[in-house]
Design an enzyme around this catalytic site. Structure first.
Site, short mmCIF file in Angstrom:
data_model
loop_
_atom_site.label_atom_id
_atom_site.label_comp_id
_atom_site.label_asym_id
_atom_site.label_seq_id
_atom_site.Cartn_x
_atom_site.Cartn_y
_atom_site.Cartn_z
N ASP A 55 3.58 10.50 -10.41
CA ASP A 55 3.92 12.15 -11.72
C ASP A 55 2.56 12.26 -12.47
O ASP A 55 2.46 12.59 -12.21
CB ASP A 55 5.08 10.73 -12.31
CG ASP A 55 6.25 11.11 -12.36
OD1 ASP A 55 6.54 12.53 -11.37
OD2 ASP A 55 7.16 10.96 -12.00
N HIS A 100 15.75 6.39 -10.97
CA HIS A 100 15.56 7.90 -9.61
C HIS A 100 16.68 6.82 -8.12
O HIS A 100 17.06 7.93 -7.26
CB HIS A 100 14.16 7.86 -8.55
CG HIS A 100 13.64 8.47 -9.40
ND1 HIS A 100 13.38 9.69 -9.97
CD2 HIS A 100 12.41 8.62 -10.24
CE1 HIS A 100 13.47 10.32 -10.91
NE2 HIS A 100 11.40 9.15 -11.25
N ARG A 112 13.95 -1.26 -13.70
CA ARG A 112 13.35 -0.07 -14.10
C ARG A 112 14.35 0.92 -14.65
O ARG A 112 15.66 1.30 -14.63
CB ARG A 112 12.90 1.36 -13.23
CG ARG A 112 12.00 2.42 -14.15
CD ARG A 112 11.08 2.65 -12.76
NE ARG A 112 11.41 3.77 -11.72
CZ ARG A 112 10.75 4.46 -11.15
NH1 ARG A 112 9.78 4.50 -11.62
NH2 ARG A 112 11.50 5.43 -9.83
N GLU A 119 2.17 7.82 -16.98
CA GLU A 119 2.08 9.28 -15.23
C GLU A 119 2.14 10.44 -16.11
O GLU A 119 2.67 11.42 -15.13
CB GLU A 119 3.53 8.62 -14.86
CG GLU A 119 4.87 8.93 -15.76
CD GLU A 119 5.95 7.82 -15.02
OE1 GLU A 119 6.48 8.08 -13.24
OE2 GLU A 119 7.04 7.89 -15.32
C1 3PY Z 1 5.93 7.19 -9.81
O1 3PY Z 1 4.40 7.62 -8.89
O2 3PY Z 1 5.54 8.67 -10.59
C2 3PY Z 1 6.55 6.57 -10.27
O3 3PY Z 1 7.23 6.61 -11.16
C3 3PY Z 1 6.49 5.48 -9.22
O4 3PY Z 1 7.97 4.24 -9.04
MG MG Z 2 6.84 8.70 -11.68
#
Ligand code: 3PY
Ligand code: MG
Length: 257
Positions: free
Chosen positions: A177, A46, A71, A151
């Site tokens: 997420d 992101h 990341r 996630e």
């Molecule tokens: C999330 O909380 O989805 C993330 O990817 C945090 O970096």
């Molecule tokens: Mg995420």
């Protein structure tokens, strides 16, 4: 100067609090390292980092004397390998939703016999202080960590298989997420009760598999809560939040009567 590995920092401190830098400016990464974070993560998913800013950012973090983590964008396992070559101490891969995703991630990041990472770690060897290629090769699989992001509902369902993949060292929970997934798109709130219960279950299952566990915290209070729960690796906020919070706190002080 030799950069400590995330493994060595985890060994000496127990828990690592990482800064999270989305802006591709090495000075920000260096400042995050100097301000006292245990390590600094550069975000390509992101955040706006690219391969060149990763190379510059890792060098800047090294000046602050702590490990750098990257990341990668979703599914960009070639970038995982390149970031390790540039001296990243660990890679966080978002949206690892199956054992197949986890295997592709491990293949790109671990040398044989675990994976098939290709040779080219010139900068990583310099930062690690490796005497020669053999010394780096012998230590790299253990000293560079892989975090599979959990996630989605699919990832939670496949968690035990993901944890069993050789070369996956850790999970990293993306609680925003995950909360969107668990609420079927109705909410984005890491602190939802069902989300916190799912995170606790992921942590317990990672522990049972003998793997490390990390999570993203939006506030200092959340990070403190996760420290108490025993996470090994906790991301705290983002560079945008550090700027907004610092600036608004200073402005309020300046305008106080
Ligand atoms: C999330 O909380 O989805 C993330 O990817 C945090 O970096
Ligand atoms: Mg995420």
């Amino acid at each position: 100067m030799h950069l400590p590995s995330l493994v060595s920092v985890l060994r000496s401190r127990g828990t690592c609090l990482t800064a999270w830098i989305a802006t591709p400016e090495p000075l920000l990464a260096e400042n995050a390292a100097r301000v006292g974070f245990d390590c600094v993560t550069l975000d390509m998913q992101h955040g706006l980092h690219d391969p060149v800013s990763i190379m510059r950012g890792i060098g800047a973090v090294a000046l602050g004397g702590v490990p750098a983590i990257v990341r990668i964008p979703v599914g960009d396992f070639a970038m995982a390998s390149r970031a390790l070559d540039k001296g990243a101490s660990a890679i966080i891969a978002p949206m690892i939703n199956s054992a197949e995703d986890a295997r592709a991630f491990a293949m790109a990041t671990k040398y044989p016999p675990i994976g098939e990472r290709s040779w080219g770690p010139v900068r990583a060897m310099q930062l690690a202080g490796a005497a020669d290629g053999g010394a780096y090769l012998r230590s790299a699989n253990a000293e560079t960590l892989t975090f599979a992001m959990i996630e989605t509902r699919a990832a939670v369902a496949a968690l035990d298989e993901i944890l069993a993949v050789p070369g996956i060292d850790a999970v990293f929970i993306g609680p925003s997420d995950l909360s969107i997934a668990l609420s079927d798109g109705a909410d984005v709130n890491p602190m939802r009760a069902d989300n916190q219960a799912a995170a606790a279950d992921i942590l317990a299952r990672a522990r049972k598999a003998g793997k490390l566990a990390g999570i993203f915290a939006i506030t200092g209070a959340q990070a403190k809560h996760y420290r108490a729960l025993g996470y090994d690796f906790i991301a705290l906020g983002t560079d945008g939040a550090y700027f907004r919070l610092g600036a608004s706190t200073m402005l309020a002080e300046a305008r106080a009567e």
